[in-house]
Design a protein around this motif. Structure first.
Motif, PDB file in Angstrom:
ATOM      1  N   GLY A  83       2.052   2.077  -3.781  1.00 29.61           N
ATOM      2  CA  GLY A  83       2.850   1.892  -4.200  1.00 29.61           C
ATOM      3  C   GLY A  83       3.463   1.455  -4.086  1.00 29.61           C
ATOM      4  N   GLN A  84       2.192  -0.109  -3.677  1.00 27.75           N
ATOM      5  CA  GLN A  84       2.928  -1.628  -4.060  1.00 27.75           C
ATOM      6  C   GLN A  84       2.047  -1.634  -5.993  1.00 27.75           C
ATOM      7  OE1 GLN A  84       2.624  -4.896  -2.245  1.00 27.75           O
ATOM      8  NE2 GLN A  84       3.764  -3.225  -0.797  1.00 27.75           N
TER       9      GLN A  84
ATOM     10  N   LEU B 147      14.643  -9.182 -14.199  1.00 30.68           N
ATOM     11  CA  LEU B 147      13.794  -9.193 -15.328  1.00 30.68           C
ATOM     12  C   LEU B 147      14.868  -8.678 -16.900  1.00 30.68           C
ATOM     13  CD1 LEU B 147       9.515  -7.479 -15.196  1.00 30.68           C
ATOM     14  CD2 LEU B 147      10.749  -9.425 -15.882  1.00 30.68           C
TER      15      LEU B 147
ATOM     16  N   ILE C 229      -1.747  -9.020  -6.115  1.00 27.72           N
ATOM     17  CA  ILE C 229      -0.671  -8.717  -4.853  1.00 27.72           C
ATOM     18  C   ILE C 229      -1.681  -8.034  -4.279  1.00 27.72           C
ATOM     19  CG2 ILE C 229       0.578  -6.050  -5.648  1.00 27.72           C
ATOM     20  CD1 ILE C 229       2.108  -8.577  -6.595  1.00 27.72           C
TER      21      ILE C 229
ATOM     22  N   HIS D  52      -1.923  -0.521  -0.180  1.00 25.64           N
ATOM     23  CA  HIS D  52      -0.228   0.554  -0.692  1.00 25.64           C
ATOM     24  C   HIS D  52      -0.431   1.194  -2.165  1.00 25.64           C
ATOM     25  CE1 HIS D  52       2.400   3.716   0.067  1.00 25.64           C
ATOM     26  NE2 HIS D  52       1.801   4.519   0.812  1.00 25.64           N
TER      27      HIS D  52
ATOM     28  N   ASN E 274       8.365  -0.704  -1.322  1.00 27.83           N
ATOM     29  CA  ASN E 274       7.230  -1.831  -2.129  1.00 27.83           C
ATOM     30  C   ASN E 274       7.526  -3.001  -2.383  1.00 27.83           C
ATOM     31  OD1 ASN E 274       6.076   1.027  -2.085  1.00 27.83           O
ATOM     32  ND2 ASN E 274       6.669   1.543  -4.220  1.00 27.83           N
TER      33      ASN E 274
ATOM     34  N   ARG F  56       8.225  -1.384 -20.234  1.00 26.07           N
ATOM     35  CA  ARG F  56       9.197  -1.735 -18.738  1.00 26.07           C
ATOM     36  C   ARG F  56       9.657  -2.389 -18.572  1.00 26.07           C
ATOM     37  NH1 ARG F  56       2.160   0.033 -16.765  1.00 26.07           N
ATOM     38  NH2 ARG F  56       3.233   2.450 -16.290  1.00 26.07           N
TER      39      ARG F  56
ATOM     40  N   PHE G  28       6.353  -6.866  -1.966  1.00 23.87           N
ATOM     41  CA  PHE G  28       5.283  -7.287  -1.859  1.00 23.87           C
ATOM     42  C   PHE G  28       4.945  -8.030  -0.254  1.00 23.87           C
ATOM     43  CE2 PHE G  28       5.197  -7.776  -6.701  1.00 23.87           C
ATOM     44  CZ  PHE G  28       4.867  -6.806  -6.809  1.00 23.87           C
TER      45      PHE G  28
ATOM     46  N   LEU H  23       5.069   5.955 -15.003  1.00 27.23           N
ATOM     47  CA  LEU H  23       4.082   5.933 -13.871  1.00 27.23           C
ATOM     48  C   LEU H  23       3.317   6.907 -13.414  1.00 27.23           C
ATOM     49  CD1 LEU H  23       6.560   3.934 -11.029  1.00 27.23           C
ATOM     50  CD2 LEU H  23       4.215   2.807 -12.473  1.00 27.23           C
TER      51      LEU H  23
ATOM     52  N   HIS I 234       3.486  -9.960   1.557  1.00 24.11           N
ATOM     53  CA  HIS I 234       2.882 -11.422   1.428  1.00 24.11           C
ATOM     54  C   HIS I 234       3.660 -12.422   0.428  1.00 24.11           C
ATOM     55  CE1 HIS I 234       1.255  -9.520  -2.337  1.00 24.11           C
ATOM     56  NE2 HIS I 234       0.732 -11.012  -3.052  1.00 24.11           N
TER      57      HIS I 234
ATOM     58  N   GLN J 280      -3.417  -9.246   0.036  1.00 26.11           N
ATOM     59  CA  GLN J 280      -3.189  -7.794   0.883  1.00 26.11           C
ATOM     60  C   GLN J 280      -4.580  -7.303   1.212  1.00 26.11           C
ATOM     61  OE1 GLN J 280       0.154  -5.165   0.388  1.00 26.11           O
ATOM     62  NE2 GLN J 280       0.799  -6.046  -1.356  1.00 26.11           N
TER      63      GLN J 280
ATOM     64  N   GLU K  36       2.201   0.710  -8.513  1.00 27.08           N
ATOM     65  CA  GLU K  36       3.701   1.447  -9.200  1.00 27.08           C
ATOM     66  C   GLU K  36       4.410   0.231  -8.868  1.00 27.08           C
ATOM     67  OE1 GLU K  36       4.749   4.851  -7.098  1.00 27.08           O
ATOM     68  OE2 GLU K  36       2.709   5.719  -7.845  1.00 27.08           O
ATOM     69  N   ALA K  37       4.932  -0.606  -7.966  1.00 28.41           N
ATOM     70  CA  ALA K  37       5.844  -1.738  -7.986  1.00 28.41           C
ATOM     71  C   ALA K  37       5.474  -3.134  -9.227  1.00 28.41           C
ATOM     72  CB  ALA K  37       6.020  -2.410  -6.486  1.00 28.41           C
ATOM     73  N   ALA K  38       4.193  -3.243  -8.855  1.00 27.08           N
ATOM     74  CA  ALA K  38       3.685  -3.952  -9.726  1.00 27.08           C
ATOM     75  C   ALA K  38       3.993  -3.799 -11.359  1.00 27.08           C
ATOM     76  CB  ALA K  38       2.189  -4.769  -9.816  1.00 27.08           C
ATOM     77  N   GLN K  39       3.196  -2.355 -10.992  1.00 25.85           N
ATOM     78  CA  GLN K  39       3.036  -1.640 -12.675  1.00 25.85           C
ATOM     79  C   GLN K  39       5.062  -2.141 -13.687  1.00 25.85           C
ATOM     80  OE1 GLN K  39       1.523   2.223 -12.193  1.00 25.85           O
ATOM     81  NE2 GLN K  39      -0.841   1.311 -12.982  1.00 25.85           N
ATOM     82  N   SER K  40       5.713  -1.071 -12.434  1.00 26.47           N
ATOM     83  CA  SER K  40       7.159  -1.256 -12.826  1.00 26.47           C
ATOM     84  C   SER K  40       7.526  -2.814 -12.790  1.00 26.47           C
ATOM     85  CB  SER K  40       7.362  -0.422 -12.379  1.00 26.47           C
ATOM     86  OG  SER K  40       8.122  -1.193 -10.511  1.00 26.47           O
ATOM     87  N   LEU K  41       6.730  -4.211 -12.964  1.00 26.82           N
ATOM     88  CA  LEU K  41       7.802  -5.082 -13.015  1.00 26.82           C
ATOM     89  C   LEU K  41       6.275  -5.831 -13.997  1.00 26.82           C
ATOM     90  CD1 LEU K  41       7.623  -5.907  -9.115  1.00 26.82           C
ATOM     91  CD2 LEU K  41       9.970  -6.329 -11.223  1.00 26.82           C
TER      92      LEU K  41
ATOM     93  N   PHE L 261      11.988   2.069  -5.347  1.00 26.27           N
ATOM     94  CA  PHE L 261      11.211   3.005  -5.059  1.00 26.27           C
ATOM     95  C   PHE L 261      11.860   3.401  -3.536  1.00 26.27           C
ATOM     96  CE2 PHE L 261       8.542   0.888  -7.913  1.00 26.27           C
ATOM     97  CZ  PHE L 261       7.757   1.412  -8.251  1.00 26.27           C
TER      98      PHE L 261
END
Lengths: 249, 227
Positions: free
Chosen positions: B123-124, A162, B142, B121, A96, A85, A98, A59, A100, B146, B126-131, A92
């Motif tokens: 952080g959204q 995962l 994502i 945001h 964080n 990853r 999602f 990151l 929606h 939003q 970053e969360a997607a990247q970490s997943l 976090f």
């Protein structure tokens, strides 16, 4: 866990430095974490704790030294960063989730996109981990309908879906109301008992003492002290550590 | 006191037919323009993201600024009379009107959507990247949902405003609601009454559009209401 491809350590950091423009955030970090080890990183704010663990899944990218995770060296040019990853779950400070997507879909999305799992299988796995964090009954709610502690537990479940080999926690309880801290810490303790490799940035010293194999104390972008909990708490070696512990204990 | 004579409109069935047809043409062109404008606006907004090549980024910004800083009537005339000269090919005025509407709407929508995308945001992501989501997945799964939710009210009022400017297409002879009003007033000379009726019809259409927008909001963004 199958680790035939990953002989050696989960994380090997050597001589790593990180800059934000002219500002040096991390100085010459050396750190090795073995599989199954639980490491807690603490230190004052701005000491580089978060930056350090964010460098472990790219990151943030580092400028000097090497970072090897699961046998893959990370750099800005690392190909298939997704493959790296995939084996690192991250939790976090601000959850964080999602907003929606329902709790269940938060957990299922990455499995469907990354692992190409069919919907039913993804949801099944999601439920397994939602049960592990003791929140299966909330699966159809949206994150905004949950308390902070519940959201953070969902975030842990989401990362576990995962089936990573390493879990990174970036101050997972700092944004929580006091009475919700324990439910998250209990979840993390439960996870530690399964043998998960965990690297946690946290100020929860009770948790650190109970769970950590090693505690790292950082200040001003450097690792000041690294010791097992017993020694770290009863006989800290450095003045800076003593001051810090004096203030938070 | 002015002597209102609305029956001067009602008594001619031709006038009524013109009004109905006008409502239909206005709604048809604005709706199609809204849908295609939104798609094009989305592309324009996405082209401005920090990961897209700078050529694309500047092309998008130039286009948006160009449209937003020139009058719609000029764009309309350019599309209707200029483009056929350049391409040496003629097409119906309705098609010109639709094209002008899409080109115009898209620039305004793009700005609203860009604000929406930027409001998501960090952080959204970053969360997607970490997943392990890819950039494309992160954008569509994502960021976009939003972004839309965050700017939906702005998008609604922007669309309503743009819809109300489409009366200008009557200038090139497209038989929309404004054109129908002119047609009637030119024959019965009751301009005041005719434009009162036009106003009411425009208001009714706007209410209809707003109802659709809020229906979408209630269904698609119910996670927002839920929190």
């Amino acid at each position: 866990m199958t680790e035939d491809t990953n002989t050696g350590s989960a994380v090997v950091v050597e001589g790593m430095s990180k800059f934000f423009g002219d500002f040096q955030a991390l100085y010459d970090i050396d750190l090795t974490v073995d599989y199954g080890e639980r490491v807690v990183i603490c230190g004052p704010s701005g000491s580089g704790k978060s930056t350090l663990i964010r460098c472990l899944n790219q990151l943030e990218s580092h400028q000097q030294g090497t970072v090897v995770v699961n046998g893959t060296e990370l750099s800005e040019n690392t190909k298939n960063i997704e493959d790296v990853r995939r084996n690192i779950g991250m939790v976090f400070q601000s959850f964080n989730l999602f907003p929606h997507l329902s709790v269940l879909d938060n957990c299922a999305l990455a499995q469907r996109r990354m692992l190409k799992k069919p919907k039913a299988a993804a949801r099944e796995t999601a439920m397994k981990y939602l049960e592990q964090v003791k929140i299966p009954e909330q699966r159809d709610k949206f994150p905004g309908q949950l308390s902070g502690g519940q959201q953070q537990r969902v975030a842990i479940a989401r990362a576990l879906c995962l089936e990573p080999q390493i879990m990174l926690f970036d101050e997972p309880t700092s944004a929580l109301d006091p009475e919700m801290v324990n439910e998250v810490l209990d979840t993390m303790i439960g996870l530690a008992e399964t043998g998960m490799t965990m690297i946690c940035v946290t100020h929860e010293m009770g948790f650190a003492r109970q769970v950590a194999d090693r505690i790292i104390f950082m200040d001003s972008g450097r690792i000041v002290e690294m010791n097992e909990p017993e020694i770290f708490f009863t006989n800290p070696q450095h003045e800076r550590t003593k001051t810090f512990l004096g203030q938070i204990l | 006191m002015f002597d209102f004579r609305f029956y001067e409109i009602w008594r001619e069935s031709d006038f009524i037919d013109r009004l109905i047809n006008g409502v239909w043409i206005s709604v048809e062109l604005s709706t199609a323009g809204g849908v295609f404008g939104l798609i094009m606006g989305l592309a324009l907004a996405a082209a401005q993201s920090s990961v897209s090549p700078s050529v694309l980024r500047y092309a998008s910004i130039s286009y948006i600024e160009g449209i937003r800083n020139t009058p719609f009537i000029v764009q309309l005339f350019f599309v209707t009379f200029g483009l056929p000269l350049i391409f040496n090919y003629r097409w119906p005025f309705e098609a010109s009107a639709l094209l002008a509407i899409v080109l115009n709407f898209s620039a305004y929508f793009a700005e609203v959507l860009r604000a929406g995308i930027e409001s998501v945001h960090r952080g959204q992501i970053e969360a997607a990247q970490s997943l392990c989501l890819t950039r494309r997945q992160t954008f569509f799964d994502i960021v976009l949902p939003q972004a839309f939710a965050n700017v939906w009210p702005s998008l609604t009022s922007q669309f309503v405003f743009l819809f109300l400017t489409t009366g200008l297409i009557s200038e090139i002879g497209v038989e929309d609601l404004t054109w129908s009003g002119r047609y009637i007033a030119d024959r019965n000379f009751r301009d005041f009454e005719v434009f009162i009726v036009l106003t009411l019809l425009y208001v009714l259409i706007v209410f209809g559009y707003k109802a659709i927008f809020s229906l979408v909001q209630r269904y698609a963004f119910r996670w927002r209401v839920a929190r």
